[in-house]
Scaffold this active site. Structure first.
Site, PDB file in Angstrom:
ATOM      1  N   CYS A 255     -67.496  51.198  39.970  1.00 52.11           N
ATOM      2  CA  CYS A 255     -66.740  50.078  39.429  1.00 52.11           C
ATOM      3  C   CYS A 255     -67.615  48.845  39.248  1.00 52.11           C
ATOM      4  O   CYS A 255     -67.242  47.906  38.574  1.00 52.11           O
ATOM      5  CB  CYS A 255     -65.543  49.753  40.320  1.00 52.11           C
ATOM      6  SG  CYS A 255     -65.905  49.916  42.045  1.00 52.11           S
TER       7      CYS A 255
ATOM      8  N   GLN B  75     -61.884  57.475  50.289  1.00 57.18           N
ATOM      9  CA  GLN B  75     -63.030  58.382  50.359  1.00 57.18           C
ATOM     10  C   GLN B  75     -62.911  59.371  51.523  1.00 57.18           C
ATOM     11  O   GLN B  75     -63.611  60.371  51.557  1.00 57.18           O
ATOM     12  CB  GLN B  75     -64.340  57.578  50.496  1.00 57.18           C
ATOM     13  CG  GLN B  75     -64.642  56.683  49.301  1.00 57.18           C
ATOM     14  CD  GLN B  75     -65.031  57.459  48.040  1.00 57.18           C
ATOM     15  OE1 GLN B  75     -65.269  58.668  48.071  1.00 57.18           O
ATOM     16  NE2 GLN B  75     -65.100  56.761  46.919  1.00 57.18           N
TER      17      GLN B  75
ATOM     18  N   ALA C 176     -55.505  54.149  44.234  1.00 62.40           N
ATOM     19  CA  ALA C 176     -55.721  53.371  45.456  1.00 62.40           C
ATOM     20  C   ALA C 176     -55.729  51.874  45.168  1.00 62.40           C
ATOM     21  O   ALA C 176     -55.299  51.074  45.995  1.00 62.40           O
ATOM     22  CB  ALA C 176     -57.030  53.799  46.123  1.00 62.40           C
ATOM     23  N   THR C 177     -56.201  51.497  43.995  1.00 62.42           N
ATOM     24  CA  THR C 177     -56.224  50.074  43.638  1.00 62.42           C
ATOM     25  C   THR C 177     -54.810  49.502  43.689  1.00 62.42           C
ATOM     26  O   THR C 177     -54.567  48.457  44.304  1.00 62.42           O
ATOM     27  CB  THR C 177     -56.822  49.889  42.228  1.00 62.42           C
ATOM     28  OG1 THR C 177     -58.181  50.329  42.251  1.00 62.42           O
ATOM     29  CG2 THR C 177     -56.756  48.442  41.778  1.00 62.42           C
TER      30      THR C 177
HETATM   31  C1  LIG Z   1     -62.875  52.911  48.904  1.00 64.17           C
HETATM   32  C2  LIG Z   1     -62.196  52.865  47.580  1.00 64.17           C
HETATM   33  N1  LIG Z   1     -61.041  52.205  47.453  1.00 64.17           N
HETATM   34  C3  LIG Z   1     -60.394  52.152  46.290  1.00 64.17           C
HETATM   35  C4  LIG Z   1     -60.873  52.775  45.156  1.00 64.17           C
HETATM   36  C5  LIG Z   1     -60.086  52.670  43.885  1.00 64.17           C
HETATM   37  O1  LIG Z   1     -59.306  53.817  43.706  1.00 64.17           O
HETATM   38  P1  LIG Z   1     -58.575  54.099  42.326  1.00 64.17           P
HETATM   39  O2  LIG Z   1     -59.657  54.504  41.376  1.00 64.17           O
HETATM   40  O3  LIG Z   1     -57.623  55.199  42.606  1.00 64.17           O
HETATM   41  O4  LIG Z   1     -57.871  52.857  41.903  1.00 64.17           O
HETATM   42  C6  LIG Z   1     -62.077  53.474  45.247  1.00 64.17           C
HETATM   43  C7  LIG Z   1     -62.698  54.142  44.108  1.00 64.17           C
HETATM   44  O5  LIG Z   1     -62.639  53.804  42.955  1.00 64.17           O
HETATM   45  C8  LIG Z   1     -62.753  53.522  46.491  1.00 64.17           C
HETATM   46  O6  LIG Z   1     -63.903  54.180  46.635  1.00 64.17           O
END
Ligand SMILES: Cc1ncc(COP(=O)(O)O)c(C=O)c1O
Length: 384
Positions: free
Chosen positions: A325, A179, A73-74
């Protein structure tokens, strides 16, 4: 006898589903080819990729060609803002005050480059009023980016009402549904969002893979250039095993979605009722109505969350104080601060996030463990 650990940190990362592990092992063992290759091995890899894409699309209410696989998602969030900035002179973006760092940080960079970012406040229950939000939008807003379900509090934003209002005004909508997906139903096409970010490891897929949904016809300038993978929207040989695991996890999540969200909500409600009965002064962070079925964020006045977390960890229970994080930092949660709860209460808060493997017995064990731990931490007086 050592008892099995109790994992109540699914919002940080959920354990890999058996279906996902099987799909990954099958690809790693049996699919040597590159999905872009012409030969039979390439064709098999292409088939695995297409099957995963169909499964992910089905869970999101998307067409398969609207799914761009990413590292998570990042990356998906970063790609949306990079695309916007590359196609437009600096204008305005509207968002909320409780966004994930993978939205907040790219927006901060855009601000340095001349963009205006309006961060709409939330109520003390973490909620956003759709009408107020829509009324606050200035004429030069090009994009609205919102976290659909908050990772820390589980609070849901009124995304359908906001999507309707934005469609009428021709403003693009990006949703961070990391989420939400796998915990509640969502139909990206019906909602008519323009883009949506999602992550495999929050729903029982592997870490390091996710996707960006880009609605057909929406302009998208890729952040990664190179080969023609992902219909030229994300270059680089695909993380095929991860993607196959993501697809299998989506299919498994979809099959049990309705029953599982009810089951987990009942366990979460039992946890909250039990804490309220047994822990004097405990407070819930975020409203009880519009919230993910699996999430409970609670404050334990006069007991530091970090100390509670450590004590619970020693007793075999994994929870979180703030988002994963942000762990390692002593700073109070910006999400709880933005709700106006104050630094002290934010530092006295824990997040319990349940998942498919959580049992009623585990919740009873947690309810037996938490009250004496809170009493001990309070008695030690180490509140700061
Ligand atoms: C709302 C939200 N957005 C983005 C992320 C980041 O996702 P990813 O770990 O797949 O980069 C997270 C969790 O880490 C999250 O809870």
């Amino acid at each position: 006898v050592t008892r099995a650990r109790i994992y109540l940190d699914h919002n940080a990362s959920a354990p890999l589903r058996a279906e996902a592990l099987d799909a990954m092992l099958r690809v790693l063992r049996d699919v040597p080819g590159n999905p872009s290759s012409v030969h039979a091995e390439g064709e098999r890899a292409r088939e695995a990729l297409a099957q995963a894409r169909e499964r992910v699309a089905a869970l999101l209410g998307a067409q398969p060609d609207e799914i761009v696989f990413t590292s998570g998602a990042t990356e998906a969030n970063n790609a949306v803002f990079a695309s916007l900035a590359s196609g437009s002179a600096p204008a305005a973006i509207a968002t909320s005050a409780v966004e994930h760092p993978s939205v907040e940080q790219p927006l901060g960079r855009l601000e340095k480059r001349g963009w205006r970012v309006a961060r709409h406040p939330v109520t003390c229950e973490g909620e956003l009023d759709a009408r107020e939000f829509l009324a606050s939008l200035c004429a030069d807003v090009q994009l609205v980016s919102l976290i659909a379900a908050n990772n820390e509090t589980g609070v849901l934003f009124p995304i359908a009402a906001i999507a309707d209002g934005l469609r009428e005004r021709g403003i693009a909508l990006h949703l961070v549904a990391t989420q939400w997906i796998g915990k509640l139903p969502l139909d990206a096409r019906k909602l008519s969002v323009d883009s949506l970010a999602c992550s495999a490891h929050k729903l029982g897929g592997p870490k390091g893979v996710g996707c960006l949904f880009v609605r057909r016809g929406v302009a998208f300038e890729p952040a990664l250039l190179g080969g023609s993978q992902e219909r030229r929207r994300r270059a680089g040989t695909e993380n095929l095993a991860g993607i196959a695991g993501f697809g299998a996890a989506c299919e498994a999540a979809q099959q049990s979605l309705a029953a599982e969200s009810q089951r987990v909500a009942a366990l979460r409600d039992r946890l909250w009722r039990g804490l309220r009965e047994r822990v004097p002064g405990v407070l819930r962070n975020g409203g009880a109505q519009n919230v993910l079925p699996n999430t409970l964020n609670a404050a334990f006045p006069a007991a530091r969350g970090e100390l509670l977390l450590q004590a619970l960890d020693l007793d075999g229970v994994a929870v979180s104080a703030g988002a994963a994080c942000a762990s390692g930092s002593l700073a109070p949660s910006p999400v709880l601060l933005a709700m106006g709860l104050g630094a002290e209460r934010a530092a006295e808060s824990l997040r319990f996030s349940l998942g498919p493997a959580t049992t009623a017995d585990e919740i009873e064990r947690v309810l037996a463990l938490v009250p004496p731990i809170v009493a001990r931490v309070r008695a030690s007086g180490a509140t700061r």
